[in-house]
Write a protein that holds these residues in place. Structure first.
Motif, PDB file in Angstrom:
ATOM      1  N   GLU A   1     -10.075 -14.463  45.265  1.00 37.22           N
ATOM      2  CA  GLU A   1      -9.912 -15.294  44.071  1.00 37.22           C
ATOM      3  C   GLU A   1      -9.032 -14.594  43.044  1.00 37.22           C
ATOM      4  O   GLU A   1      -8.153 -15.212  42.424  1.00 37.22           O
ATOM      5  CB  GLU A   1     -11.282 -15.623  43.477  1.00 37.22           C
ATOM      6  N   MET A   2      -9.251 -13.310  42.861  1.00 38.08           N
ATOM      7  CA  MET A   2      -8.441 -12.561  41.904  1.00 38.08           C
ATOM      8  C   MET A   2      -6.976 -12.514  42.330  1.00 38.08           C
ATOM      9  O   MET A   2      -6.071 -12.615  41.500  1.00 38.08           O
ATOM     10  CB  MET A   2      -8.989 -11.140  41.768  1.00 38.08           C
ATOM     11  N   LEU A   3      -6.757 -12.378  43.631  1.00 43.07           N
ATOM     12  CA  LEU A   3      -5.392 -12.269  44.151  1.00 43.07           C
ATOM     13  C   LEU A   3      -4.718 -13.616  44.351  1.00 43.07           C
ATOM     14  O   LEU A   3      -3.531 -13.664  44.682  1.00 43.07           O
ATOM     15  CB  LEU A   3      -5.414 -11.511  45.480  1.00 43.07           C
ATOM     16  N   GLY A   4      -5.466 -14.684  44.175  1.00 42.69           N
ATOM     17  CA  GLY A   4      -4.899 -16.018  44.390  1.00 42.69           C
ATOM     18  C   GLY A   4      -4.727 -16.345  45.859  1.00 42.69           C
ATOM     19  O   GLY A   4      -3.807 -17.063  46.246  1.00 42.69           O
TER      20      GLY A   4
ATOM     21  N   LEU B   1      -6.562 -11.699  34.028  1.00 41.64           N
ATOM     22  CA  LEU B   1      -5.468 -11.549  34.978  1.00 41.64           C
ATOM     23  C   LEU B   1      -4.390 -12.598  34.741  1.00 41.64           C
ATOM     24  O   LEU B   1      -4.672 -13.693  34.253  1.00 41.64           O
ATOM     25  CB  LEU B   1      -5.993 -11.720  36.412  1.00 41.64           C
ATOM     26  N   PRO B   2      -3.131 -12.287  35.114  1.00 42.35           N
ATOM     27  CA  PRO B   2      -2.103 -13.322  35.102  1.00 42.35           C
ATOM     28  C   PRO B   2      -2.499 -14.461  36.040  1.00 42.35           C
ATOM     29  O   PRO B   2      -3.222 -14.252  37.022  1.00 42.35           O
ATOM     30  CB  PRO B   2      -0.856 -12.592  35.618  1.00 42.35           C
ATOM     31  N   ALA B   3      -2.026 -15.638  35.750  1.00 42.03           N
ATOM     32  CA  ALA B   3      -2.353 -16.789  36.595  1.00 42.03           C
ATOM     33  C   ALA B   3      -1.873 -16.578  38.025  1.00 42.03           C
ATOM     34  O   ALA B   3      -2.509 -17.044  38.982  1.00 42.03           O
ATOM     35  CB  ALA B   3      -1.733 -18.053  36.010  1.00 42.03           C
ATOM     36  N   ARG B   4      -0.771 -15.860  38.199  1.00 38.90           N
ATOM     37  CA  ARG B   4      -0.237 -15.578  39.521  1.00 38.90           C
ATOM     38  C   ARG B   4      -0.103 -14.070  39.709  1.00 38.90           C
ATOM     39  O   ARG B   4       0.505 -13.387  38.884  1.00 38.90           O
ATOM     40  CB  ARG B   4       1.130 -16.250  39.700  1.00 38.90           C
TER      41      ARG B   4
ATOM     42  N   ILE C   1      -2.778  -2.695  31.944  1.00 45.60           N
ATOM     43  CA  ILE C   1      -2.791  -3.276  33.290  1.00 45.60           C
ATOM     44  C   ILE C   1      -4.223  -3.650  33.650  1.00 45.60           C
ATOM     45  O   ILE C   1      -5.111  -2.792  33.634  1.00 45.60           O
ATOM     46  CB  ILE C   1      -2.249  -2.285  34.340  1.00 45.60           C
ATOM     47  N   PRO C   2      -4.497  -4.899  33.983  1.00 43.17           N
ATOM     48  CA  PRO C   2      -5.859  -5.276  34.384  1.00 43.17           C
ATOM     49  C   PRO C   2      -6.308  -4.469  35.593  1.00 43.17           C
ATOM     50  O   PRO C   2      -5.542  -4.269  36.536  1.00 43.17           O
ATOM     51  CB  PRO C   2      -5.724  -6.766  34.735  1.00 43.17           C
ATOM     52  N   TYR C   3      -7.554  -4.020  35.563  1.00 43.56           N
ATOM     53  CA  TYR C   3      -8.085  -3.125  36.598  1.00 43.56           C
ATOM     54  C   TYR C   3      -9.417  -3.709  37.062  1.00 43.56           C
ATOM     55  O   TYR C   3     -10.380  -3.762  36.304  1.00 43.56           O
ATOM     56  CB  TYR C   3      -8.279  -1.738  35.987  1.00 43.56           C
ATOM     57  N   ALA C   4      -9.485  -4.149  38.318  1.00 41.03           N
ATOM     58  CA  ALA C   4     -10.686  -4.796  38.852  1.00 41.03           C
ATOM     59  C   ALA C   4     -11.385  -3.912  39.862  1.00 41.03           C
ATOM     60  O   ALA C   4     -10.739  -3.262  40.687  1.00 41.03           O
ATOM     61  CB  ALA C   4     -10.327  -6.131  39.493  1.00 41.03           C
ATOM     62  N   LEU C   5     -12.702  -3.892  39.800  1.00 43.42           N
ATOM     63  CA  LEU C   5     -13.538  -3.159  40.748  1.00 43.42           C
ATOM     64  C   LEU C   5     -14.244  -4.149  41.671  1.00 43.42           C
ATOM     65  O   LEU C   5     -14.904  -5.076  41.203  1.00 43.42           O
ATOM     66  CB  LEU C   5     -14.588  -2.331  40.003  1.00 43.42           C
ATOM     67  N   ILE C   6     -14.096  -3.936  42.970  1.00 46.36           N
ATOM     68  CA  ILE C   6     -14.732  -4.790  43.967  1.00 46.36           C
ATOM     69  C   ILE C   6     -15.756  -3.963  44.739  1.00 46.36           C
ATOM     70  O   ILE C   6     -15.457  -2.859  45.194  1.00 46.36           O
ATOM     71  CB  ILE C   6     -13.692  -5.383  44.947  1.00 46.36           C
ATOM     72  N   ASP C   7     -16.952  -4.497  44.887  1.00 45.63           N
ATOM     73  CA  ASP C   7     -18.048  -3.815  45.565  1.00 45.63           C
ATOM     74  C   ASP C   7     -17.680  -3.540  47.020  1.00 45.63           C
ATOM     75  O   ASP C   7     -17.401  -4.453  47.789  1.00 45.63           O
ATOM     76  CB  ASP C   7     -19.296  -4.701  45.491  1.00 45.63           C
ATOM     77  N   GLY C   8     -17.697  -2.251  47.414  1.00 46.49           N
ATOM     78  CA  GLY C   8     -17.300  -1.880  48.764  1.00 46.49           C
ATOM     79  C   GLY C   8     -18.447  -1.668  49.728  1.00 46.49           C
ATOM     80  O   GLY C   8     -18.222  -1.261  50.870  1.00 46.49           O
ATOM     81  N   ARG C   9     -19.680  -1.962  49.304  1.00 42.74           N
ATOM     82  CA  ARG C   9     -20.800  -1.799  50.232  1.00 42.74           C
ATOM     83  C   ARG C   9     -20.626  -2.743  51.416  1.00 42.74           C
ATOM     84  O   ARG C   9     -20.229  -3.896  51.262  1.00 42.74           O
ATOM     85  CB  ARG C   9     -22.119  -2.062  49.523  1.00 42.74           C
ATOM     86  N   PHE C  10     -20.972  -2.252  52.606  1.00 42.24           N
ATOM     87  CA  PHE C  10     -20.748  -3.021  53.824  1.00 42.24           C
ATOM     88  C   PHE C  10     -21.468  -4.361  53.779  1.00 42.24           C
ATOM     89  O   PHE C  10     -20.919  -5.392  54.169  1.00 42.24           O
ATOM     90  CB  PHE C  10     -21.205  -2.198  55.023  1.00 42.24           C
TER      91      PHE C  10
ATOM     92  N   THR D   1      -9.624 -15.392  33.299  1.00 35.28           N
ATOM     93  CA  THR D   1     -10.570 -14.297  33.181  1.00 35.28           C
ATOM     94  C   THR D   1     -11.657 -14.434  34.241  1.00 35.28           C
ATOM     95  O   THR D   1     -12.306 -15.473  34.345  1.00 35.28           O
ATOM     96  CB  THR D   1     -11.209 -14.254  31.783  1.00 35.28           C
ATOM     97  N   LEU D   2     -11.819 -13.382  35.030  1.00 31.49           N
ATOM     98  CA  LEU D   2     -12.821 -13.353  36.074  1.00 31.49           C
ATOM     99  C   LEU D   2     -13.730 -12.142  35.863  1.00 31.49           C
ATOM    100  O   LEU D   2     -13.361 -11.188  35.171  1.00 31.49           O
ATOM    101  CB  LEU D   2     -12.162 -13.260  37.452  1.00 31.49           C
TER     102      LEU D   2
END
Length: 345
Positions: free
Chosen positions: A155-158, A37-40, A134-143, A26-27
């Motif tokens: 980290e989320m993607l391994g 998220l799944p471990a892989r 399905i786990p759904y993650a939001l990543i901050d897109g500010r420059f 969990t992140l």
């Protein structure tokens, strides 16, 4: 398909999840949401264009498809086999086009979005995640958040080591800009207009995600108060003449080629002084289109364009380095010439 009807259908097209226990972790994403998220992570569904660039750069082997099929010209700057992935549609942005059946059939380990973390996007992520499992993650897109966002997504993607390498590049790019700007007095920094579309009248208001790269390069975006800080808006030629930008940066080849003959544009200082520049656009735009990691090489292009002496930058060498590191391709001299052909007009 309208968003409301799309989400309603999601309730009837649930993803079949394996019944056996899986190792998970969990992140916390950029919106402060706990995502299990799944471990892989082996399969990623990208929610929109900015996320497709982020995922391609970090874990192209895990992408299940593109929001839009890359054009033949774009594919020349993308690595196989990812460049030939199918079109899967999009969950976010203008005109959500994702097929719900395709989303389910793709069986992704997670959905990744890169951009806004506002309540609107949090609500969408929560609903889709609840209705599909399905786990759904939001990543901050500010420059300004590029480096920490890269590390979190990695980290989320391994792909932690990969993320660290790309984040280091981002930090070096920002540091180079800051170093150059120490040698440019405030009154010597240009006032810039971003011209989008074939008529050059579409732009981003000051503070917009579409123009923040111009401001990060130390310039002043002349467009202010046009539809809010997060929107693309239209300007009139009269407004542009009143703003009198020193430089015009455009994303459109047609506008770049013809601006000198467009009625009224000769009254714009930048046009009269032949300081109109065409931003490179393959495989993605260097200014926005979409506003994602592609802006990192655009930042160095702007630095070299605005302050060539202070930047002291070998743009050809830097472009080759960026495309190899982020896109996995070795750019030829001919490709470089096509990319960097938008000199002042």
């Amino acid at each position: 398909m309208k968003r409301r009807s799309a989400l309603a259908l999601l309730g009837t097209v649930l993803l079949a999840r394996p019944s056996f226990a899986q190792a998970t972790r969990t992140l916390v994403d950029s919106a402060g949401r706990k995502v299990t998220l799944p471990a892989r992570i082996e399969r990623v569904f990208v929610a929109g264009p900015p996320a497709s660039v982020l995922t391609y750069a970090l874990a192209r082997d895990a992408m299940v498809g593109w929001v839009r099929t890359p054009s033949p010209a774009e594919k020349q700057y993308l690595a196989a086999p990812a460049r030939d992935l199918p079109e899967i549609g999009r969950l976010t942005g203008r005109g959500d086009t994702v097929s719900l059946e395709r989303l389910v059939a793709a069986k992704p380990d997670m959905i990744l979005d890169f951009g806004s973390t506002s309540d609107t996007f949090v609500s969408l992520a929560n609903r889709v995640q609840a209705q599909t499992g399905i786990p759904y993650a939001l990543i901050d897109g500010r420059f300004a958040s590029t480096s920490p966002s890269l590390k979190l997504a990695a980290e989320m993607l391994g792909r932690v080591e990969r993320g660290a390498a790309l984040a280091a590049y981002a930090e070096a790019a920002f540091a180079q800009v800051d170093n150059a700007l120490t040698r440019v007095p405030a009154d010597k920094r240009p006032r810039v207009y971003l011209a989008r579309g074939s008529e050059g009248l579409e732009t981003g208001s000051r503070g917009s995600i579409n123009t923040e790269i111009i401001e990060r390069a130390g310039a002043t975006n002349v467009a202010e108060g046009l539809g809010g800080s997060s929107n693309i808006a239209n300007a009139s030629l009269e407004q542009i003449i009143a703003w009198q930008p020193d430089i015009v940066v455009t994303l459109d080849r047609g506008f770049f080629d013809n601006v000198g003959s467009k009625p009224g544009w000769d009254q714009v200082r930048a046009v009269a002084n032949k300081r109109v520049y065409l931003a490179p656009s393959l495989p993605w735009g260097w200014i926005d289109a979409p506003p994602s990691l592609n802006r990192l090489i655009g930042l160095r292009w702007l630095l070299s364009t605005f302050y060539p002496a202070e930047a002291n930058l070998d743009l050809k060498a830097e472009t080759k380095k960026f495309y190899e590191l982020f896109y996995g391709v070795n750019v030829t001299d001919d490709q470089l010439a096509r990319l960097l052909g938008g000199k002042a007009n």
